[in-house]
Write a protein that holds these residues in place. Structure first.
Motif, mmCIF file in Angstrom:
data_model
loop_
_atom_site.group_PDB
_atom_site.id
_atom_site.type_symbol
_atom_site.label_atom_id
_atom_site.label_comp_id
_atom_site.label_asym_id
_atom_site.label_seq_id
_atom_site.Cartn_x
_atom_site.Cartn_y
_atom_site.Cartn_z
ATOM 1 N N LEU A 1 6.042 -0.723 4.758
ATOM 2 C CA LEU A 1 7.021 -1.582 5.435
ATOM 3 C C LEU A 1 8.306 -1.708 4.614
ATOM 4 C CD1 LEU A 1 4.640 -4.410 6.722
ATOM 5 C CD2 LEU A 1 5.832 -2.695 8.108
ATOM 6 N N SER A 2 8.164 -1.833 3.309
ATOM 7 C CA SER A 2 9.329 -1.931 2.423
ATOM 8 C C SER A 2 10.169 -0.665 2.514
ATOM 9 C CB SER A 2 8.879 -2.150 0.980
ATOM 10 O OG SER A 2 8.134 -3.333 0.858
ATOM 11 N N PHE A 3 9.517 0.463 2.519
ATOM 12 C CA PHE A 3 10.158 1.779 2.654
ATOM 13 C C PHE A 3 10.991 1.826 3.938
ATOM 14 C CE2 PHE A 3 10.088 6.084 4.294
ATOM 15 C CZ PHE A 3 10.082 6.947 3.213
ATOM 16 N N ILE A 4 10.381 1.461 5.051
ATOM 17 C CA ILE A 4 11.054 1.531 6.358
ATOM 18 C C ILE A 4 12.193 0.516 6.449
ATOM 19 C CG2 ILE A 4 10.726 1.087 8.831
ATOM 20 C CD1 ILE A 4 7.835 2.249 8.404
ATOM 21 N N VAL B 1 9.992 12.102 -2.939
ATOM 22 C CA VAL B 1 9.664 10.986 -2.043
ATOM 23 C C VAL B 1 8.406 11.315 -1.235
ATOM 24 C CG1 VAL B 1 10.439 9.618 -0.067
ATOM 25 C CG2 VAL B 1 12.013 10.091 -1.944
ATOM 26 N N GLN B 2 8.312 12.556 -0.767
ATOM 27 C CA GLN B 2 7.118 12.950 -0.014
ATOM 28 C C GLN B 2 5.863 12.857 -0.888
ATOM 29 O OE1 GLN B 2 10.068 14.455 -0.114
ATOM 30 N NE2 GLN B 2 10.479 15.621 1.731
ATOM 31 N N LEU B 3 5.972 13.259 -2.148
ATOM 32 C CA LEU B 3 4.847 13.144 -3.074
ATOM 33 C C LEU B 3 4.470 11.679 -3.270
ATOM 34 C CD1 LEU B 3 2.830 14.246 -5.152
ATOM 35 C CD2 LEU B 3 4.689 14.171 -6.844
ATOM 36 N N LEU B 4 5.458 10.840 -3.426
ATOM 37 C CA LEU B 4 5.216 9.405 -3.606
ATOM 38 C C LEU B 4 4.510 8.814 -2.388
ATOM 39 C CD1 LEU B 4 5.710 7.250 -5.732
ATOM 40 C CD2 LEU B 4 7.972 6.904 -4.777
ATOM 41 N N VAL B 5 4.948 9.161 -1.200
ATOM 42 C CA VAL B 5 4.295 8.682 0.030
ATOM 43 C C VAL B 5 2.845 9.162 0.085
ATOM 44 C CG1 VAL B 5 4.300 8.874 2.552
ATOM 45 C CG2 VAL B 5 6.438 8.417 1.328
ATOM 46 N N PHE B 6 2.618 10.416 -0.267
ATOM 47 C CA PHE B 6 1.257 10.955 -0.295
ATOM 48 C C PHE B 6 0.386 10.172 -1.281
ATOM 49 C CE2 PHE B 6 -1.817 13.742 -2.432
ATOM 50 C CZ PHE B 6 -2.650 14.035 -1.361
ATOM 51 N N MET C 1 12.057 3.256 -4.859
ATOM 52 C CA MET C 1 12.019 1.947 -5.512
ATOM 53 C C MET C 1 11.346 0.885 -4.639
ATOM 54 S SD MET C 1 12.957 2.065 -8.541
ATOM 55 C CE MET C 1 13.929 2.974 -9.716
ATOM 56 N N ALA C 2 11.459 1.010 -3.328
ATOM 57 C CA ALA C 2 10.768 0.075 -2.431
ATOM 58 C C ALA C 2 9.262 0.180 -2.635
ATOM 59 C CB ALA C 2 11.138 0.361 -0.980
ATOM 60 N N ILE C 3 8.774 1.396 -2.764
ATOM 61 C CA ILE C 3 7.336 1.607 -2.976
ATOM 62 C C ILE C 3 6.905 1.040 -4.317
ATOM 63 C CG2 ILE C 3 5.600 3.400 -3.403
ATOM 64 C CD1 ILE C 3 7.067 5.063 -1.197
ATOM 65 N N ALA C 4 7.625 1.393 -5.376
ATOM 66 C CA ALA C 4 7.266 0.894 -6.714
ATOM 67 C C ALA C 4 7.339 -0.631 -6.765
ATOM 68 C CB ALA C 4 8.188 1.519 -7.759
ATOM 69 N N ALA C 5 8.381 -1.197 -6.186
ATOM 70 C CA ALA C 5 8.549 -2.658 -6.191
ATOM 71 C C ALA C 5 7.433 -3.344 -5.413
ATOM 72 C CB ALA C 5 9.914 -3.033 -5.613
ATOM 73 N N THR D 1 18.452 -2.198 -2.612
ATOM 74 C CA THR D 1 17.992 -2.389 -1.228
ATOM 75 C C THR D 1 16.482 -2.185 -1.131
ATOM 76 O OG1 THR D 1 18.559 -0.118 -0.580
ATOM 77 C CG2 THR D 1 20.193 -1.833 -0.104
ATOM 78 N N GLY D 2 15.951 -1.263 -1.913
ATOM 79 C CA GLY D 2 14.498 -1.083 -1.937
ATOM 80 C C GLY D 2 13.786 -2.316 -2.454
ATOM 81 N N LEU D 3 14.322 -2.898 -3.521
ATOM 82 C CA LEU D 3 13.751 -4.125 -4.075
ATOM 83 C C LEU D 3 13.876 -5.283 -3.089
ATOM 84 C CD1 LEU D 3 12.524 -5.750 -6.400
ATOM 85 C CD2 LEU D 3 14.836 -6.021 -7.314
ATOM 86 N N ALA D 4 15.034 -5.415 -2.459
ATOM 87 C CA ALA D 4 15.235 -6.492 -1.473
ATOM 88 C C ALA D 4 14.253 -6.352 -0.316
ATOM 89 C CB ALA D 4 16.675 -6.472 -0.959
ATOM 90 N N ALA D 5 14.036 -5.135 0.131
ATOM 91 C CA ALA D 5 13.090 -4.906 1.226
ATOM 92 C C ALA D 5 11.672 -5.301 0.806
ATOM 93 C CB ALA D 5 13.139 -3.444 1.666
ATOM 94 N N ALA D 6 11.288 -4.951 -0.423
ATOM 95 C CA ALA D 6 9.948 -5.300 -0.907
ATOM 96 C C ALA D 6 9.767 -6.818 -0.995
ATOM 97 C CB ALA D 6 9.692 -4.644 -2.262
ATOM 98 N N VAL D 7 10.802 -7.519 -1.443
ATOM 99 C CA VAL D 7 10.738 -8.988 -1.512
ATOM 100 C C VAL D 7 10.625 -9.574 -0.104
ATOM 101 C CG1 VAL D 7 12.058 -11.072 -2.099
ATOM 102 C CG2 VAL D 7 11.898 -9.177 -3.739
ATOM 103 N N LEU D 8 11.422 -9.068 0.825
ATOM 104 C CA LEU D 8 11.374 -9.536 2.208
ATOM 105 C C LEU D 8 9.981 -9.330 2.815
ATOM 106 C CD1 LEU D 8 12.976 -10.653 4.660
ATOM 107 C CD2 LEU D 8 13.475 -8.284 5.241
ATOM 108 N N VAL D 9 9.400 -8.167 2.576
ATOM 109 C CA VAL D 9 8.054 -7.883 3.099
ATOM 110 C C VAL D 9 7.035 -8.822 2.458
ATOM 111 C CG1 VAL D 9 6.202 -6.155 3.149
ATOM 112 C CG2 VAL D 9 8.542 -5.507 3.767
ATOM 113 N N LYS D 10 7.171 -9.085 1.163
ATOM 114 C CA LYS D 10 6.241 -9.999 0.484
ATOM 115 C C LYS D 10 6.285 -11.389 1.123
ATOM 116 C CE LYS D 10 3.638 -11.672 -2.873
ATOM 117 N NZ LYS D 10 2.211 -11.559 -2.824
ATOM 118 N N LEU D 11 7.486 -11.820 1.516
ATOM 119 C CA LEU D 11 7.632 -13.135 2.141
ATOM 120 C C LEU D 11 7.110 -13.166 3.581
ATOM 121 C CD1 LEU D 11 11.221 -14.009 0.860
ATOM 122 C CD2 LEU D 11 9.030 -14.945 0.034
#
Length: 180
Positions: A60-63, A31-36, A108-112, A154-164
């Protein structure tokens, strides 16, 4: 079925020291590598404002995804598979409950976020890394398959919410993406 698949994936642990090392590294530092890697995208030369918007959306999706998890953990307190005698643990034990996987949610939030923002090459690379991270969490014995699937949702749901909620090109977006 959840227990069977979890036990099968974890059954490969301790069979090959090189593979164990890779899976432990993915589990502990993925996860740290992905954030970097997301942070590095900030200085991308192609479509910088769109890529920067996507980086902010991923953060934002991550958080938000991890926030969802904390609320769910108040109601669902699932014992970890190693505590249930189902898996062999090859990393230090976790202090919290098994469901949902924070690692799956975050990755998954990041990828989504990158997929939703139509950056397919980045989404594919981040998605592959997210899948490795998710697989590693089962492999090392810390999660059930459904913990991973729930976290991914939940990661996908967060990404959709942020997109909206977080629109590209708004005054706030231009202010944030104009930094550095």
């Amino acid at each position: 079925m959840d227990q069977t698949i979890t036990h099968w994936i974890n059954g490969f642990a301790r069979l090959n020291s090189v593979f164990d090392t890779v899976m432990i590294a993915a589990s502990e530092a993925g996860v740290q590598l992905l954030v970097f890697l997301v942070a590095v995208q900030w200085w991308s030369g192609k479509e910088p404002s769109h890529v920067r918007h996507s980086c902010v959306a991923a953060g934002l999706s991550f958080i938000i995804g991890l926030g969802f998890n904390q609320v769910i953990l108040l109601f669902v307190q699932r014992v970890r598979p190693y505590d249930a005698g189902l898996s062999q643990l090859i990393v230090p034990p976790s202090a919290d409950w098994s469901f949902l996987s924070d690692h799956a949610t975050a990755s998954m939030a990041i990828a989504a976020a990158f997929l939703i923002h139509k950056l397919p090459l980045r989404a594919t690379a981040f998605g592959l890394l997210a899948l490795i991270i998710c697989w590693s969490r089962i492999f090392v014995g810390t999660h059930y398959v459904t913990d991973i699937l729930g976290g991914a949702l939940t990661g996908l749901a967060a990404a959709v919410l942020v997109k909206l909620a977080y629109r590209e090109g708004t005054r706030v977006d231009r202010l944030i993406t104009g930094i550095l």
